[in-house]
Design an enzyme around this catalytic site. Structure first.
Site, short mmCIF file in Angstrom:
data_model
loop_
_atom_site.label_atom_id
_atom_site.label_comp_id
_atom_site.label_asym_id
_atom_site.label_seq_id
_atom_site.Cartn_x
_atom_site.Cartn_y
_atom_site.Cartn_z
N LYS A 1 0.61 -1.29 0.18
CA LYS A 1 -0.08 -0.06 -0.16
C LYS A 1 0.78 1.35 0.12
O LYS A 1 1.62 1.45 0.90
CB LYS A 1 -1.01 0.22 1.20
CG LYS A 1 -1.97 -0.90 1.16
CD LYS A 1 -2.59 -1.11 2.56
CE LYS A 1 -4.10 -0.87 2.25
NZ LYS A 1 -4.74 -0.73 3.90
N GLY B 1 6.77 -1.19 10.99
CA GLY B 1 6.22 0.24 11.38
C GLY B 1 7.08 1.08 12.29
O GLY B 1 7.17 2.26 11.84
#
Ligand code: 3PG
Ligand code: MG
Length: 399
Positions: free
Chosen positions: A206, A380
């Site tokens: 994404k 992340g």
């Protein structure tokens, strides 16, 4: 700001003291068998745990696994991890059936000096991830009761404002473990003054997940190579049709804008491997990036792209890579990821691999981990570090 680390704690002496270690033992499990498919994160925390064991501490390890919803859920039990951790440490690890309940209490009370216990999944408790400070705080109180000191070695979770990461260190003397220290040192080199050329490779599915890091990196890097599922939104922004490839329609305009502002630093695929289905045995061909047939979807970058990316990487002195170039879990679509990974190992550069998926790809493809400068355990977390964000887990150690 300085962060105290494990050596400071060891210097004070930990023999007979209970040390609560937050680890990131969030390892991938096989959906059918429940077996651990990649134990990299378990191995990454061994230096800290072994040092504490040798120093005679009573070591209480806690972690999350997956994303259970604040209640016990057997598919996310840490029990298999306790077994593997014990094998790797060469001594059994006592497993508590709950996180802060009776089983945890008696397990911790029963620890002898130099023994290790693992508590059940932190996220079986609502308080761990709660947005309510009081609810998180109440859970942190219960956890903190199991330690006389706290060590954060869960780099993969330092970007989470969770009880075990953010609130426990406010309640106990706290230090960074060996893994957290090394991660912060290495990533600090990238945000500081990296040796140039500095080339970043980004993949994954994404664009929306990577937008902030692209924005933050563009002014700092010399080249930004983009592959993986997210490249199709960029190809669309360049005016190409992408067939049935992964596409974030609402990001096309943003990508167009990034391309315009990038000063030619962004390199996109010139060819892709396009398949007629998302399946390991799907019919597939290499096609030019501007010639993806309307009924096909791109599942990997093509060989010409790999060669171009490899040429850019061969010039680099500093490399950061996050995100696979294609669906590397399927052999037919693994060549892009393998080619880029190999090019990184061949470059005469300091290279950092960021992210659970990319690190797992390195191991799944059988590449030599030691030929990379550093393999981060944080996905992340490493991206947010590079974005320059304040990470709640690191900030908590600084206080
Ligand atoms: C990860 O796998 O990225 C870390 O373990 C953090 O997990 P989370 O994204 O579920 O918070
Ligand atoms: Mg994650």
């Amino acid at each position: 700001m300085s962060i105290r680390n494990l050596d400071d704690l060891l210097a004070e002496g930990v023999s007979g003291r209970r040390v609560l270690v937050r680890a990131d033992l969030n390892v991938p499990l096989d959906k059918q068998s429940g077996e651990i498919t990649d134990d990299g994160r378990i191995r990454a925390v061994l230096p800290t745990l072994s040092a504490l064991v040798e120093a005679g501490a009573k070591v209480v390890v806690c972690s999350h696994l997956g994303r259970p919803k604040g209640a016990p859920d057997p598919q996310f039990s840490l029990r298999p991890v306790a077994g593997r951790l014990g094998e790797l440490l060469g001594a059994p690890v006592r497993f508590a059936e709950d996180t802060v309940g009776d089983s945890a209490r008696s397990t911790v009370e029963g620890l002898a000096d130099g023994q290790v216990a693992l508590l059940e999944n932190l996220r079986f408790n609502k308080g761990e991830t709660s947005k309510d400070d009081a609810e998180r705080g109440a859970f942190a109180d219960q956890l903190a009761a199991f330690g006389d000191a706290y060590v954060d070695d869960a780099f993969g979770a330092v970007h989470r404002k969770h009880a075990s990461v953010h609130d426990v260190p406010a309640r106990l003397p706290h230090v960074a473990g060996r893994l957290v220290l090394r991660e912060v040192e290495v990533l600090g080199k990238l945000t500081g003054d990296p040796e140039r050329p500095y080339v970043v490779v980004l993949g994954g599915s994404k664009v929306s997940d990577k937008l902030a890091v692209i924005e933050a990196l563009l002014p700092k890097v010399d080249r930004l190579l983009i592959g993986g599922g997210m490249c199709f939104t960029f190809l669309k922004a360049q005016g190409h049709e992408v067939g049935t490839s992964l596409l974030e329609e609402d990001m096309v305009e943003t990508c167009r804008n990034l391309l315009e502002r990038s000063g030619g630093k962004i390199m996109l695929p010139v060819d892709v491997v396009a398949a007629d289905a998302f399946a390991p045995d799907a019919t597939h061909d290499t096609v030019p990036a501007d010639g993806i047939p309307s009924h096909r979807l791109g599942l990997d970058i093509g060989p010409e792209t790999v060669a171009g990316f490899a040429a850019a990487l061969s010039q680099a002195k500093t490399i950061f890579w996050n995100g696979p170039m294609g669906v590397f879990e399927m052999a037919a679509f693994a060549n892009g990821t393998r080619g880029v990974a190999e090019a990184i190992t061949k470059a005469d550069a300091f290279s950092v691999v960021g992210g659970g998926d990319s690190a797992a790809a390195v191991r799944a493809l059988g590449l030599d981990e030691s030929s990379f400068g550093h393999i981060s355990t944080g996905g992340g977390a490493s991206l947010e570090y590079l974005e320059g964000k304040t990470l709640p887990g690191i900030a908590a150690l600084e206080n």
